[in-house]
Design an enzyme around this catalytic site. Sequence first.
Site, PDB file in Angstrom:
ATOM      1  N   LYS A  43      15.433 -15.966 -32.720  1.00  0.00           N
ATOM      2  CA  LYS A  43      16.896 -15.879 -32.673  1.00  0.00           C
ATOM      3  C   LYS A  43      17.197 -16.945 -31.827  1.00  0.00           C
ATOM      4  O   LYS A  43      16.586 -17.212 -30.839  1.00  0.00           O
ATOM      5  CB  LYS A  43      16.932 -14.398 -32.073  1.00  0.00           C
ATOM      6  CG  LYS A  43      18.495 -14.035 -31.693  1.00  0.00           C
ATOM      7  CD  LYS A  43      18.643 -12.624 -31.013  1.00  0.00           C
ATOM      8  CE  LYS A  43      20.085 -12.400 -30.603  1.00  0.00           C
ATOM      9  NZ  LYS A  43      20.263 -10.993 -30.263  1.00  0.00           N
TER      10      LYS A  43
ATOM     11  N   SER B 288      23.439  -7.569 -32.650  1.00  0.00           N
ATOM     12  CA  SER B 288      23.689  -9.234 -32.769  1.00  0.00           C
ATOM     13  C   SER B 288      22.655  -9.956 -33.398  1.00  0.00           C
ATOM     14  O   SER B 288      22.780 -11.239 -33.702  1.00  0.00           O
ATOM     15  CB  SER B 288      23.868  -9.446 -31.329  1.00  0.00           C
ATOM     16  OG  SER B 288      22.748  -9.691 -30.520  1.00  0.00           O
TER      17      SER B 288
ATOM     18  N   SER C 164      20.735  -4.161 -30.579  1.00  0.00           N
ATOM     19  CA  SER C 164      20.903  -5.577 -31.118  1.00  0.00           C
ATOM     20  C   SER C 164      19.706  -5.789 -32.081  1.00  0.00           C
ATOM     21  O   SER C 164      19.717  -6.754 -32.860  1.00  0.00           O
ATOM     22  CB  SER C 164      21.426  -6.645 -30.452  1.00  0.00           C
ATOM     23  OG  SER C 164      22.563  -6.320 -29.858  1.00  0.00           O
TER      24      SER C 164
END
Length: 486
Positions: free
Chosen positions: A75, A150, A174
């Site tokens: 990420k 997210s 998330s």
Amino acid sequence: MHDQTIAELAAALERGECSSVELTRAALERIERAADLNAFITVTPESALAEAEAADAARARGEAGPLTGIPIAHKDIFCTEGVRTSCASRMLENFVPPYDAFVVERLRAAGTVSVGKTNMDEFAMGSSNETSYFGAVKNPWDRQAVPGGSSGGSAAAVAAGLVPAATGTDTGGSIRQPAALTGISGLKPTYGRVSRYGIVAFASSLDQAGPMASSAEDLAILLQDMAGFDRRDSTCVERPVPDYRAQMAATDLRGLRVGLPREFLEAEGVDAEVSGGISAAAQALGDAGAEVREISLPNAGMAVPVYYVIAPAEASSNLSRFDGVRYGYRCEAPADLEDLYKRSRGEGFGEEVKRRIMVGTYALSAGYYDAYYHKAQQVRRLVQQDFARAFESVDVIAGPTAPSTAFPLGAKADDPVQMYLSDIFTIAVNLAGLPALSVPAGFGGGGRPIGLQLIGSHFDEGRLLGAAHGYQQITDWHRQRPPVEE
């Protein structure tokens, strides 16, 4: 091999049926073909192939571990030495860190091959991956739907078979919410189990890194190397790391006490197809010998308002470092220092980030701190106590991960409150610092995945993974893959 798990790929590598270079090239080709998903912000083919060659050489020397030569993605919130780390924001669009995050260090040492950085909501603020400066990510199951957020880029990359695993962060759901919406497995470990060093901070008392993959077994393999003590993170717990795969294998569904919170089952706004999927999952666990019983978390309904005081307050503090002076975006030709601050932050941050900074600054301001932030911390303790009481009578807690399946792109973009309610079942876990995961549990209308959330007691990841693994032995939802678009 795009539909194989880490465990299966590791076995194939060990047997010599493929090489890491071959796996990495195949992953890079899939990423290129699936560019329309917008799952990646940065792809690193040259360094990835170099790492793959090094992994093959290590294997030839007899120095391979379970993750040696496995392609993964990080990420874009994890600092990566020499590779852009943007946090999906204009503010950090050109930021190249001089060091690796702890998680990146550990997985690199384990022999993984990083193929790039995945898209995300800006500064991890969002539940749909639509707040990214680099554009929205699409759900591989339905390209007109969101992948969740997210960590939506990581979730989409794993779901589409671009990579067998990816890293994520979970501040209020998330990792778990996008895992649910894309039909993969995702784990948020106990707060302090994985070092936050090198993660661009959102809310420091809530943020936690975790793995995203196809199966609970893969999560256990990844967590084995991600977990551990780090002196650079004052919130990281100095505690031995157990053998998660062994604990997982030793967990038997027979006699496992599973709690179903009344408040989760009766929550407003939960789609009937999600409720049906969770009921079917509970039935499957019960048929396999688990003791499924109803429990109560009386303060669960307060989790969302508490979170949206605490998280923005901590974000307003953490993001104050982005001022146009030291690093990050800087406006053109500022008239003076005040103009530099105002314009750099005004132009560098997106709307959702600005909204949360404003809310957090207000909650921390003189005259409002006691009324909002202090009160929220008091209610947070009540939420923690609810879970502590529940775990006196059950081993794991089960329920929906998200109130709905993936919703259409843009459906909630103009209604922040509705977007925030996407995390009604995940936020309480972060407030309490507990481990939790999401695994696939069927499909709703339009073939969109449903996620089952399992919550464990502090540092009980082994049993939690065992419960998820046991569920995946009696179902095949985690084996389902979205149609491949050529």
